[in-house]
Design a protein around this motif. Structure first.
Motif, mmCIF file in Angstrom:
data_model
loop_
_atom_site.group_PDB
_atom_site.id
_atom_site.type_symbol
_atom_site.label_atom_id
_atom_site.label_comp_id
_atom_site.label_asym_id
_atom_site.label_seq_id
_atom_site.Cartn_x
_atom_site.Cartn_y
_atom_site.Cartn_z
ATOM 1 N N PHE A 149 0.836 -1.203 0.000
ATOM 2 C CA PHE A 149 0.000 0.000 0.000
ATOM 3 C C PHE A 149 0.873 1.257 0.000
ATOM 4 C CE2 PHE A 149 -2.883 3.168 1.992
ATOM 5 C CZ PHE A 149 -3.915 3.094 1.076
ATOM 6 N N ASP A 150 1.958 1.233 0.774
ATOM 7 C CA ASP A 150 2.887 2.371 0.763
ATOM 8 C C ASP A 150 3.416 2.615 -0.652
ATOM 9 O OD1 ASP A 150 2.487 2.546 3.422
ATOM 10 O OD2 ASP A 150 4.484 1.830 4.020
ATOM 11 N N HIS A 151 3.746 1.505 -1.312
ATOM 12 C CA HIS A 151 4.240 1.585 -2.680
ATOM 13 C C HIS A 151 3.171 2.210 -3.597
ATOM 14 C CE1 HIS A 151 5.991 0.321 -6.460
ATOM 15 N NE2 HIS A 151 4.965 -0.460 -6.718
ATOM 16 N N LEU A 152 1.914 1.787 -3.395
ATOM 17 C CA LEU A 152 0.819 2.340 -4.214
ATOM 18 C C LEU A 152 0.636 3.837 -3.934
ATOM 19 C CD1 LEU A 152 -1.843 -0.488 -3.911
ATOM 20 C CD2 LEU A 152 -0.673 0.193 -6.001
ATOM 21 N N LEU A 153 0.747 4.210 -2.665
ATOM 22 C CA LEU A 153 0.592 5.627 -2.325
ATOM 23 C C LEU A 153 1.640 6.457 -3.060
ATOM 24 C CD1 LEU A 153 -0.186 5.684 1.494
ATOM 25 C CD2 LEU A 153 -1.719 6.233 -0.381
ATOM 26 N N GLU A 154 2.840 5.920 -3.125
ATOM 27 C CA GLU A 154 3.889 6.616 -3.853
ATOM 28 C C GLU A 154 3.492 6.767 -5.321
ATOM 29 O OE1 GLU A 154 8.235 5.141 -4.463
ATOM 30 O OE2 GLU A 154 7.682 5.092 -2.336
ATOM 31 N N MET A 155 2.894 5.705 -5.873
ATOM 32 C CA MET A 155 2.485 5.766 -7.282
ATOM 33 C C MET A 155 1.398 6.803 -7.521
ATOM 34 S SD MET A 155 2.568 1.899 -8.520
ATOM 35 C CE MET A 155 2.264 1.882 -10.187
ATOM 36 N N VAL A 156 0.537 7.031 -6.525
ATOM 37 C CA VAL A 156 -0.491 8.056 -6.718
ATOM 38 C C VAL A 156 0.002 9.413 -6.189
ATOM 39 C CG1 VAL A 156 -2.391 6.399 -6.639
ATOM 40 C CG2 VAL A 156 -1.729 7.582 -4.555
ATOM 41 N N ARG A 157 1.323 9.508 -6.020
ATOM 42 C CA ARG A 157 2.008 10.757 -5.643
ATOM 43 C C ARG A 157 1.600 11.272 -4.263
ATOM 44 N NH1 ARG A 157 2.294 12.175 -11.647
ATOM 45 N NH2 ARG A 157 2.413 10.004 -12.247
ATOM 46 N N LEU A 158 1.514 10.336 -3.324
ATOM 47 C CA LEU A 158 1.269 10.725 -1.936
ATOM 48 C C LEU A 158 2.288 9.984 -1.078
ATOM 49 C CD1 LEU A 158 -2.615 10.359 -1.865
ATOM 50 C CD2 LEU A 158 -1.369 12.501 -1.621
ATOM 51 N N SER A 159 2.533 10.487 0.133
ATOM 52 C CA SER A 159 3.438 9.764 1.014
ATOM 53 C C SER A 159 2.615 9.167 2.157
ATOM 54 C CB SER A 159 4.517 10.706 1.550
ATOM 55 O OG SER A 159 3.920 11.691 2.349
ATOM 56 N N PRO A 160 3.036 7.974 2.639
ATOM 57 C CA PRO A 160 2.276 7.304 3.708
ATOM 58 C C PRO A 160 2.060 8.224 4.905
ATOM 59 C CG PRO A 160 3.991 5.852 2.872
ATOM 60 C CD PRO A 160 4.194 7.168 2.200
ATOM 61 N N LYS A 176 -8.221 12.559 -1.683
ATOM 62 C CA LYS A 176 -9.153 11.469 -1.405
ATOM 63 C C LYS A 176 -9.333 10.580 -2.627
ATOM 64 C CE LYS A 176 -11.975 14.175 1.339
ATOM 65 N NZ LYS A 176 -13.276 14.682 1.751
ATOM 66 N N GLN A 177 -9.487 11.224 -3.784
ATOM 67 C CA GLN A 177 -9.676 10.447 -5.005
ATOM 68 C C GLN A 177 -8.481 9.529 -5.236
ATOM 69 O OE1 GLN A 177 -11.500 8.765 -7.215
ATOM 70 N NE2 GLN A 177 -12.558 10.630 -7.806
ATOM 71 N N ARG A 178 -7.271 10.049 -4.997
ATOM 72 C CA ARG A 178 -6.081 9.239 -5.233
ATOM 73 C C ARG A 178 -5.916 8.164 -4.168
ATOM 74 N NH1 ARG A 178 -1.718 13.240 -5.291
ATOM 75 N NH2 ARG A 178 -3.236 14.876 -4.853
ATOM 76 N N VAL A 179 -6.282 8.459 -2.918
ATOM 77 C CA VAL A 179 -6.229 7.426 -1.873
ATOM 78 C C VAL A 179 -7.217 6.309 -2.219
ATOM 79 C CG1 VAL A 179 -6.658 6.914 0.559
ATOM 80 C CG2 VAL A 179 -5.463 9.008 -0.063
ATOM 81 N N ALA A 180 -8.403 6.686 -2.715
ATOM 82 C CA ALA A 180 -9.403 5.681 -3.091
ATOM 83 C C ALA A 180 -8.864 4.785 -4.200
ATOM 84 C CB ALA A 180 -10.696 6.369 -3.535
ATOM 85 N N ILE A 181 -8.110 5.366 -5.127
ATOM 86 C CA ILE A 181 -7.538 4.576 -6.216
ATOM 87 C C ILE A 181 -6.485 3.614 -5.663
ATOM 88 C CG2 ILE A 181 -6.124 4.703 -8.313
ATOM 89 C CD1 ILE A 181 -7.618 7.338 -8.966
ATOM 90 N N ALA A 182 -5.664 4.108 -4.720
ATOM 91 C CA ALA A 182 -4.655 3.229 -4.110
ATOM 92 C C ALA A 182 -5.329 2.069 -3.371
ATOM 93 C CB ALA A 182 -3.775 4.029 -3.151
ATOM 94 N N PHE A 183 -6.421 2.368 -2.644
ATOM 95 C CA PHE A 183 -7.185 1.340 -1.944
ATOM 96 C C PHE A 183 -7.676 0.272 -2.909
ATOM 97 C CE2 PHE A 183 -7.571 3.325 2.178
ATOM 98 C CZ PHE A 183 -7.845 2.234 2.992
ATOM 99 N N PRO B 304 2.654 19.212 -9.833
ATOM 100 C CA PRO B 304 1.643 19.847 -9.003
ATOM 101 C C PRO B 304 1.084 18.826 -8.039
ATOM 102 C CG PRO B 304 0.715 19.297 -11.129
ATOM 103 C CD PRO B 304 2.134 18.800 -11.131
ATOM 104 N N ALA B 305 1.025 19.166 -6.801
ATOM 105 C CA ALA B 305 0.445 18.239 -5.846
ATOM 106 C C ALA B 305 -1.005 18.595 -5.614
ATOM 107 C CB ALA B 305 1.203 18.269 -4.546
ATOM 108 N N GLY B 306 -1.364 19.845 -5.907
ATOM 109 C CA GLY B 306 -2.738 20.236 -5.663
ATOM 110 C C GLY B 306 -3.033 20.267 -4.179
#
Lengths: 342, 367
Positions: A149-160, A176-183, B304-306
């Motif tokens: 999941f951490d790896h996926l978060l990185e892919m959606v450009r977020l950090s754990p 939220k949209q990107r977290v939902a995609i990682a989920f 962009p991180a938005g």
């Protein structure tokens, strides 16, 4: 007239096996005033590696169809006919337990308004634990699941650190949209279904979601089905497009055919002309006259006929069928007559 | 009593106001319809002001588009402009008069002349009221129409926005309408008061793409008939180019204006890296162009991180965009002045030449 054999670089890579197939699928809603058919005899097949866009205006049945693809139709709706095949297995004949194992692990859905699909009083990290707990068959060792999941978060450009300890209300709409995609990806599904993934986001976040989905497809090899009303997003992402109108599929074709071919449904042309394009000066866009018909008052014959510039007598009497020509299927009397003449 | 803001702190004594309006009315320059002068607003419990010292003039009949991403302060600015939010600093003037000192008839007149159309037509109409009440309350309050003439007036209003002009339609409730119909009702409500300015806050972004042009055309039609001005708030430069083609664009980033100029100038020759990133982000309905733009974009990719995390710290004096900017250098720790790009086109960036290069790559694909 020659049907366009425009096999783009992207389309060429997506000629895999059929992963997900709908056969003559119909969805009915039993309402006090009578039964409405929201999805009417729709067939589609999604191949491995495809990015399949389901396009249409509000109320055309596209979200209902997206849910029906995983045998999920909200009450009072029921799947009234047809079947869904996931790699050849009928989803309608699966038991509840089989469906539970299939959903998320093989086909995952990100519903519209990802904002409201989280539990607001549980942290994101705790919600991840619930998912991993419910599917031990995918991640016998939960630590590995967390790492993935951490790896996926990185892919959606977020950090754990930005996400796991927080509540849904502490994330922005785009996050939220990107977290939902990682989920949706954490149980390694082979198909990802997204309902309006970019709607209600600003352009910067839209671009981010488009780029993220493109990445997921390239790096995880996941097949994507998404629902949208915005042909600009389709142009950026899709390889195959199914256009729906009032519960029916009116055209199914590869992406370039939808945008450039001569053989197109008049509704597809009208939709394209209605988009204000930033790359063009002046007021060139034109709106589609009239309105989408109400599902309880469908016109006889072709459902688009009352708004169609090509409509003729036959269109007001007989419902046109989808006629396939080299992978470009159109349901329109005038267009198909033109095709047989040439 | 009828003060514009209930908990009003009077900012300018009346005498000063009359002097100001006297100067403005002396024929040197006609007063703007609405003028924001260095307005700021900070919401409680936020560490950064939503709007930070923004000045904006809207002339009679003009279209000003305010552009930026979610959270950039564009809605707050619009709400300050129509007197719904009291700014925590700066002044709002309507035809040269400070609105903070308005009371009684003057305040009511201002309220009538500046109308707001909200983003979400599902939330902006009271679900418990039939359209007759929703549409009829304000014209009655402002004595534009008498009770006896109300029905005819409302039917005419419905006709003007392309809705079914029948008495039965007036008895409907919002849940019986589609999204497009609701937004038409919201626009009808604003336009029926003969306002001089309509602030349209993302008025079409909740609608299907196929519905947007018809609603934009409707709003443009009202302007042709009545000559009102628009402040058009949007994040979609495609829609902005369509609606404000002959107007101006103001680009906002986290509370400040980073670029402003005539619509065509800003879109074809953007002067700020943020404007370039808004243009690059926008999806185009053309797969071949999308592909070629994607290849171009790789060279000058923005990240962009938005998210608010990627913004310059409030009040550190630096350029607000530098955390996200591909051109940022040490120099950007000092806020850049607005440089003049000709024809009232201004952008706040230290490196106008590099932005020109960047925008050429954005527009290279745009022909």
């Amino acid at each position: 007239m020659k049907p366009e054999s425009a096999v783009t670089a992207e389309a060429a890579t997506s000629a895999g096996d059929v992963v997900l197939e709908a056969r003559n699928l119909s969805v009915d809603f039993a309402l006090p005033a009578g039964t409405l058919r929201a999805v009417d005899d729709v067939s589609l097949s999604v191949r491995d590696g495809d990015v399949y866009a389901l396009v249409g205006e509000s109320g055309c049945g596209k979200s209902t169809l997206a849910g029906a693809l995983v045998n999920l139709v909200p009450k009072p709706g029921v799947i009234a006919g047809g079947d869904i095949l996931l790699r050849g297995r009928s989803m309608r004949s699966m038991t509840a337990e089989e469906l539970r194992r299939t959903r998320m692990a093989e086909v995952a859905v990100v519903f519209q308004a990802a904002m409201s699909s989280f539990n607001p009083v549980v942290t994101i990290g705790a919600q991840l634990e619930h998912v991993l707990e419910a599917h031990p068959e995918v991640w016998p060792d939960r630590r590995e699941g967390r790492r993935y999941f951490d790896h996926l978060l990185e892919m959606v450009r977020l950090s754990p650190g930005q996400v796991l300890g927080r509540f849904e209300s502490q994330l922005s709409g785009g996050m939220k949209q990107r977290v939902a995609i990682a989920f949706a990806c954490v149980l390694k599904p082979s198909v990802l279904i997204l309902d309006e993934p970019t709607t209600a986001l600003d352009v910067i976040n839209q671009r981010l979601v488009i780029d993220v989905l493109r990445d997921l497809r390239e790096r995880l090899g996941v097949t994507i089905v998404f629902v949208t009303h915005d042909l600009s997003v389709v142009a950026e992402l899709a390889t195959t497009v199914g256009v729906m109108y009032a519960g029916r599929m009116v055209q199914v074709a590869p992406i370039d055919t939808i945008f450039y071919s001569e053989r197109r449904h008049p509704y597809v042309r009208a939709l394209l002309e209605s988009i204000p394009n930033v790359l063009e000066p002046g007021r060139t866009a034109t709106s589609i006259p009239g309105q989408v018909p109400r599902m309880d008052r469908l016109p006889p014959g072709c459902r688009f006929a009352p708004r169609c510039p090509l409509a003729e007598d036959a269109c007001r009497k007989d419902d046109p069928e989808l006629i396939d020509d080299h992978g470009n299927a159109v349901a329109c009397h005038p267009v198909n007559r033109e095709g047989t003449k040439a | 009593m009828n003060a514009l803001w209930t908990q009003r702190r009077r900012r300018a004594p009346r005498a000063t106001r009359s002097v100001e309006s006297g100067v403005e009315g002396s024929g040197v320059e006609s007063p703007a319809l609405v003028e924001l002068d260095g307005v700021s607003h900070r919401f409680r419990a936020r560490d950064r002001p939503a709007v930070d010292g923004v000045s904006l003039r809207v002339a009679d009949g003009e279209i000003v588009a305010v552009v930026g991403e979610s959270g950039c302060g564009k809605s707050t600015l619009g709400r300050i402009g129509c007197g719904i939010i009291e700014p925590s600093g700066g002044t709002v003037r309507f035809r040269g008069t400070d609105v903070s000192g308005m009371t009684g008839r003057e305040a009511i007149g201002f309220r009538r002349c500046v109308q707001l159309v909200h983003q979400d037509p599902f939330a902006s109409l009271n679900p418990g009221l039939p359209l007759r009440t929703t549409l009829g309350y304000a014209p009655m309050y402002h004595k534009i129409v008498s009770r006896r003439e109300l029905d005819d007036f409302l039917l005419d209003t419905l006709r003007r926005v392309g809705l079914d002009a029948s008495p039965e339609f007036l008895d409907r409730y919002p849940h019986q309408l589609s999204g497009g119909q609701r937004q038409r009702v919201a626009i009808a409500r604003a336009a029926s008061l003969n306002p001089r300015l309509i602030v349209a806050d993302e008025a079409v972004s909740m609608l299907d793409v196929s519905m947007r042009v018809s609603v934009l055309d409707l709003m443009l039609g009202f302007r042709e008939d009545a000559g009102m001005a628009y402040v058009f708030i949007s994040h979609d430069l495609g829609v902005v180019r369509y609606f404000a083609g002959d107007g101006r664009i103001v680009v906002m980033f986290y509370g400040v204006i980073v670029e402003e100029g005539a619509t065509e100038d800003v879109i074809t020759r953007p002067g700020h890296p943020y404007t370039c990133s808004l243009l690059q982000s926008l999806p185009v309905p053309d797969p071949r162009r999308a592909r070629s733009r994607r290849e171009d974009r790789a060279a000058a990719l923005f990240t962009p991180a938005g998210d608010a995390g990627n913004v310059g710290d409030a009040g550190d004096g630096g350029c607000v965009f530098r955390r996200r900017c591909p051109l940022a250098t040490d120099q950007c720790a000092t806020a850049p002045p607005a440089s003049d790009l000709g024809g009232n086109h201004r952008a706040a960036c230290w490196f106008p030449d590099k932005v020109a290069e960047l925008s050429a790559s954005v527009l290279g694909a745009a022909d």
